[in-house]
Motif scaffolding. Structure first.
Motif, short mmCIF file in Angstrom:
data_model
loop_
_atom_site.label_atom_id
_atom_site.label_comp_id
_atom_site.label_asym_id
_atom_site.label_seq_id
_atom_site.Cartn_x
_atom_site.Cartn_y
_atom_site.Cartn_z
N GLU A 79 73.98 3.80 32.13
CA GLU A 79 73.04 4.54 31.28
C GLU A 79 73.57 5.96 31.01
OE1 GLU A 79 72.31 3.07 34.11
OE2 GLU A 79 71.08 1.36 33.49
N MET A 178 67.67 7.44 33.99
CA MET A 178 66.85 6.43 34.66
C MET A 178 66.13 5.54 33.64
SD MET A 178 65.23 8.01 38.11
CE MET A 178 64.10 9.10 37.31
N ARG A 179 65.95 4.27 34.03
CA ARG A 179 65.19 3.32 33.22
C ARG A 179 64.07 2.73 34.06
NH1 ARG A 179 67.34 -1.14 32.10
NH2 ARG A 179 69.11 -1.05 33.55
N ALA A 180 62.95 2.40 33.39
CA ALA A 180 61.77 1.92 34.12
C ALA A 180 62.03 0.59 34.82
CB ALA A 180 60.59 1.78 33.18
N ARG A 186 60.62 2.73 40.11
CA ARG A 186 60.72 3.41 38.82
C ARG A 186 59.88 2.77 37.72
NH1 ARG A 186 67.27 4.89 38.77
NH2 ARG A 186 67.16 6.10 40.69
N LEU A 189 58.00 4.96 35.10
CA LEU A 189 58.82 6.07 34.60
C LEU A 189 58.42 6.46 33.18
CD1 LEU A 189 61.35 7.76 35.49
CD2 LEU A 189 62.69 6.14 34.11
N LEU A 191 58.91 8.94 29.59
CA LEU A 191 59.98 9.56 28.80
C LEU A 191 60.10 11.05 29.14
CD1 LEU A 191 59.42 7.97 25.30
CD2 LEU A 191 61.55 7.87 26.61
N ASN A 204 63.61 11.45 30.47
CA ASN A 204 64.29 10.18 30.74
C ASN A 204 64.41 9.41 29.42
OD1 ASN A 204 63.99 10.68 33.70
ND2 ASN A 204 61.82 10.35 33.24
N SER A 207 64.29 5.58 29.25
CA SER A 207 63.27 4.95 30.09
C SER A 207 62.92 3.53 29.65
CB SER A 207 62.00 5.82 30.08
OG SER A 207 60.94 5.14 30.69
N GLU A 208 62.84 3.33 28.34
CA GLU A 208 62.38 2.03 27.84
C GLU A 208 63.52 1.12 27.40
OE1 GLU A 208 59.69 3.42 24.87
OE2 GLU A 208 58.29 4.22 26.35
N HIS A 269 64.80 12.10 42.84
CA HIS A 269 63.73 11.87 41.88
C HIS A 269 62.37 11.71 42.55
CE1 HIS A 269 66.93 11.46 39.01
NE2 HIS A 269 67.48 10.52 39.75
#
Ligand code: SF4
Length: 273
Positions: A79, A178-180, A186, A189, A191, A204, A207-208, A269
């Motif tokens: 990412e 980071m991604r959810a 997470r 999580l 944005l 983030n 995130s999606e 985090h």
């Protein structure tokens, strides 16, 4: 030899080789990893991906314009390579930094070099304070993180959390990759959120995004990435705390694999309870 040491010795010296052989037998070869070698032929998927990349770019430009000085904390994961590319493509005034814990895999150092060459820009590196590392290893031992969650978190504090605090000092916002869907820790999580621990905005932008979208971006744009990903390491941290996973396992299951999923964050985090 303690049970945990026996498991770790076994893991470090033979399990990876057995694991690799099993995966190769099951999947034909590492080149067939469906995440690192996604099918790029679907035009609808590619258009949706391009739209997501545009949305992430808009967010990054807004951060650069409205929250200067802003920084991007790159852990050099897949990412992070997407965000690094977007920031460089748009020539955004966002400093990119990484934490060199001193225990990273050789492939991660190779990637740092490759990224600097690819974009013609230096990565800002932060290091642990040497007196804290010396005190930790003299008191607890060089691999004490395997002995308990507390000692593992203490090591992460010395090698990651304290350097991060210095990296964020004086900044108005920081950005993560980071991604959810990455893990149980997470799944909520956002944005954008306010980081009350460090006292600044936190974004983030991916995130999606799905893992397939991340890898499709990397392959479509032919950008550098950590070659350990091709060996079934979807999530890479320090060398002694990361391992390959099997198809179908949670993508964070190779991190601190001896712990329960709920404890698997390094302290970078955390949110106050
Ligand atoms: Fe220490 Fe492992 Fe945390 Fe790295 S990931 S800082 S080696 S406990």
């Amino acid at each position: 030899m303690s049970r945990i040491n026996a498991r770790l010795t076994n893991h470090n010296h033979s399990t990876v080789a057995i694991h690799a052989n099993t995966l190769e037998r099951d999947l034909g070869s590492f080149d067939m990893n469906p995440m690192t070698r996604p099918n790029l032929d679907d035009p609808h998927f590619q258009e949706a991906l391009a739209e997501k990349a545009r949305a992430a770019t808009v967010m990054l430009r807004h951060i650069a314009d409205e929250f200067a000085p802003a920084v991007f904390a790159s852990s050099l994961g897949a990412e992070d390579m997407v965000l690094t590319d977007l920031i460089h493509q748009e020539k955004l005034d966002i400093e990119i930094f990484s934490l060199d814990t001193g225990r990273l895999p050789i492939e991660t150092y190779t990637l740092m070099h490759d990224v600097e060459k690819h974009y013609g820009a230096k990565l800002t590196l932060y290091y642990p304070r040497h007196e804290l590392v010396e005190n930790f290893t003299r008191t607890h031992g060089i691999n004490a993180f395997y002995e308990s969650v507390d000692l593992r978190k203490s090591c992460c504090y010395v090698r990651k959390v304290e350097p991060l605090q210095r990296a964020l000092t004086g900044k108005k916002a920081w950005i993560t990759g980071m991604r959810a869907e990455q893990s149980a820790t997470r799944d909520n999580l956002l944005l954008r959120e306010f980081d009350t621990v460090h006292g600044l905005e936190k974004f983030n932008p991916l995130s999606e995004w799905t893992e397939r979208e991340v890898w499709s971006y990397i392959r479509t744009h032919n950008i550098p990435y950590n070659k350990l990903h091709d060996q079934f390491y979807p999530s890479i941290g320090c060398a002694p705390c990361s391992r390959a996973i099997s198809p179908g396992e949670d993508i964070r299951s190779g991190r601190w694999w001896w712990e329960n999923p709920e404890t698997k964050e390094c302290g970078l985090h955390v949110k106050p309870i």
